[in-house]
Motif scaffolding. Structure first.
Motif, PDB file in Angstrom:
ATOM      1  N   UNK A 271       0.900 -39.517 -26.368  1.00  0.00           N
ATOM      2  CA  UNK A 271       0.748 -38.206 -25.745  1.00  0.00           C
ATOM      3  C   UNK A 271       1.750 -38.028 -24.599  1.00  0.00           C
ATOM      4  N   UNK A 272       1.911 -39.087 -23.785  1.00  0.00           N
ATOM      5  CA  UNK A 272       2.859 -39.030 -22.666  1.00  0.00           C
ATOM      6  C   UNK A 272       4.292 -38.827 -23.172  1.00  0.00           C
ATOM      7  N   UNK A 273       4.579 -39.352 -24.363  1.00  0.00           N
ATOM      8  CA  UNK A 273       5.903 -39.188 -24.964  1.00  0.00           C
ATOM      9  C   UNK A 273       6.028 -37.870 -25.716  1.00  0.00           C
ATOM     10  N   UNK A 274       4.962 -37.063 -25.679  1.00  0.00           N
ATOM     11  CA  UNK A 274       4.913 -35.754 -26.335  1.00  0.00           C
ATOM     12  C   UNK A 274       5.141 -35.858 -27.839  1.00  0.00           C
ATOM     13  N   UNK A 275       4.526 -36.883 -28.421  1.00  0.00           N
ATOM     14  CA  UNK A 275       4.596 -37.087 -29.869  1.00  0.00           C
ATOM     15  C   UNK A 275       3.313 -36.562 -30.502  1.00  0.00           C
ATOM     16  N   UNK A 276       3.451 -35.691 -31.475  1.00  0.00           N
ATOM     17  CA  UNK A 276       2.305 -35.150 -32.198  1.00  0.00           C
ATOM     18  C   UNK A 276       1.618 -36.276 -32.968  1.00  0.00           C
ATOM     19  N   UNK A 277       0.315 -36.436 -32.738  1.00  0.00           N
ATOM     20  CA  UNK A 277      -0.378 -37.624 -33.264  1.00  0.00           C
ATOM     21  C   UNK A 277      -1.635 -37.271 -34.059  1.00  0.00           C
ATOM     22  N   UNK A 278      -1.665 -37.760 -35.302  1.00  0.00           N
ATOM     23  CA  UNK A 278      -2.873 -37.729 -36.123  1.00  0.00           C
ATOM     24  C   UNK A 278      -3.581 -39.055 -35.931  1.00  0.00           C
ATOM     25  N   UNK A 279      -4.840 -39.018 -35.494  1.00  0.00           N
ATOM     26  CA  UNK A 279      -5.594 -40.251 -35.299  1.00  0.00           C
ATOM     27  C   UNK A 279      -6.695 -40.344 -36.350  1.00  0.00           C
ATOM     28  N   UNK A 280      -6.644 -41.414 -37.142  1.00  0.00           N
ATOM     29  CA  UNK A 280      -7.691 -41.734 -38.107  1.00  0.00           C
ATOM     30  C   UNK A 280      -8.539 -42.825 -37.469  1.00  0.00           C
ATOM     31  N   UNK A 281      -9.724 -42.459 -36.995  1.00  0.00           N
ATOM     32  CA  UNK A 281     -10.539 -43.354 -36.175  1.00  0.00           C
ATOM     33  C   UNK A 281     -11.569 -44.099 -37.010  1.00  0.00           C
ATOM     34  N   UNK A 282     -11.456 -45.417 -37.013  1.00  0.00           N
ATOM     35  CA  UNK A 282     -12.431 -46.287 -37.680  1.00  0.00           C
ATOM     36  C   UNK A 282     -13.261 -46.976 -36.606  1.00  0.00           C
ATOM     37  N   UNK A 283     -13.994 -46.182 -35.843  1.00  0.00           N
ATOM     38  CA  UNK A 283     -14.778 -46.694 -34.721  1.00  0.00           C
ATOM     39  C   UNK A 283     -15.866 -45.678 -34.400  1.00  0.00           C
ATOM     40  N   UNK A 284     -16.979 -46.171 -33.856  1.00  0.00           N
ATOM     41  CA  UNK A 284     -18.101 -45.286 -33.542  1.00  0.00           C
ATOM     42  C   UNK A 284     -17.809 -44.373 -32.354  1.00  0.00           C
ATOM     43  N   UNK A 285     -17.063 -44.887 -31.359  1.00  0.00           N
ATOM     44  CA  UNK A 285     -16.786 -44.093 -30.166  1.00  0.00           C
ATOM     45  C   UNK A 285     -15.477 -43.304 -30.313  1.00  0.00           C
ATOM     46  N   UNK A 286     -15.317 -42.659 -31.452  1.00  0.00           N
ATOM     47  CA  UNK A 286     -14.061 -41.958 -31.759  1.00  0.00           C
ATOM     48  C   UNK A 286     -13.781 -40.799 -30.806  1.00  0.00           C
ATOM     49  N   UNK A 287     -14.820 -40.255 -30.174  1.00  0.00           N
ATOM     50  CA  UNK A 287     -14.618 -39.140 -29.246  1.00  0.00           C
ATOM     51  C   UNK A 287     -13.728 -39.536 -28.074  1.00  0.00           C
ATOM     52  N   UNK A 288     -13.675 -40.834 -27.753  1.00  0.00           N
ATOM     53  CA  UNK A 288     -12.835 -41.316 -26.660  1.00  0.00           C
ATOM     54  C   UNK A 288     -11.356 -41.029 -26.919  1.00  0.00           C
TER      55      UNK A 288
END
Length: 263
Positions: free
Chosen positions: A21-38
């Motif tokens: 995000x700091x590098x201003x790169x557009x990021x798709x996150x595929x979250x394999x974790x329960x606390x994905x909202x973080x």
């Protein structure tokens, strides 16, 4: 520029997402974790997957327009013992056709993505400042006894690592107390506390381990668990280990008088 991030458990994927995000790169996150909202504040698009679904992952990455992928964070190995019907066809095919050790399994997953023209890139390139150097890392040097246990631990790991297990070991008085298997480093440390209540932790990587996605990682949780277990020294492989939240990490090492050494 856009990148996809497969985010397992732990702080590492969060740190990577922050940096992207700091590098201003557009990021798709595929979250394999329960606390994905973080991860939500750092994602251009966030998708939560309760279990690995590589077919869906490929489709989502292509739809997002990302040609590069970072894989980071811990995926509990026990997930491979889920019922086969829970997995999609691509995931099931990889599980059925590769060995179940980390090296083989992760290699097959990387190959599947790269066959779809999605290049897997090293996450340490995003966080080069997190790489541990060699030598003294904490205020306190290891004692002579701790150095002896470090050397003994290195000797054992050189035998176990080629067998694709034992990335970390706990040694006390030049005897193996516990060695890491599927349960992960934290559980190994807790077990060592129950067995010996003292000793050192040595963490290294396999010589042919792929540095794109499988670097050994330590952080504040490592030190917290060591303190609770009575372990007083941590030795990590310099140039091949990530130290997460370094400022907090070394402050905690000082507080607990834990020596940290870069092999």
């Amino acid at each position: 520029m856009s990148i996809a991030l497969i985010a397992g458990e732990g702080i590492l994927p969060v740190e990577i997402a922050k940096k992207l995000q700091a590098l201003q790169i557009s990021t798709l996150i595929l979250a394999l974790r329960d606390d994905y909202e973080e991860l939500k504040p750092y994602a251009t698009k966030l998708i939560h997957m309760k279990i690995p679904n590589l077919g869906k992952g490929v489709r989502e990455i292509k739809n997002f327009g990302a040609e590069k992928l970072i894989m980071a964070g811990r995926i509990p190995k026990k997930i491979i013992y889920c019922l086969p019907v829970l997995f999609d066809g691509l995931t099931r095919s990889i599980l059925n056709n590769s060995l179940r050790d980390d090296h083989s399994l992760l290699g097959s997953i990387v190959e599947a993505f790269e066959n779809e023209n999605i290049k897997v890139i090293p996450y340490w390139q995003i966080l080069p400042e997190f790489i541990a150097p060699q030598g003294k890392l904490s205020e306190r040097l290891p004692s002579q006894k701790e150095f002896q246990d470090i050397e003994y631990g290195k000797k054992i790991l050189r035998v176990t690592l080629p067998c694709s297990f034992g990335q970390a070991i706990c040694v006390a008085d030049e005897a193996v107390v516990s060695i890491e298997a599927m349960e992960g480093t934290d559980m190994m440390i807790k077990r060592a506390g129950e067995l010996s209540g003292h000793g050192v932790v040595v963490k290294m990587m396999k010589k042919d381990q792929d540095m794109r996605y499988d670097l050994p990682t330590v952080g504040t949780k490592t030190l917290e668990n060591m303190h609770m277990a009575g372990l007083t020294c941590l030795a990590v492989e310099g140039g091949k280990t990530l130290i997460l939240e370094a400022e907090k990490f070394f402050a905690l090492a000082k507080k607990y008088n834990i020596s940290v050494w870069g092999i």
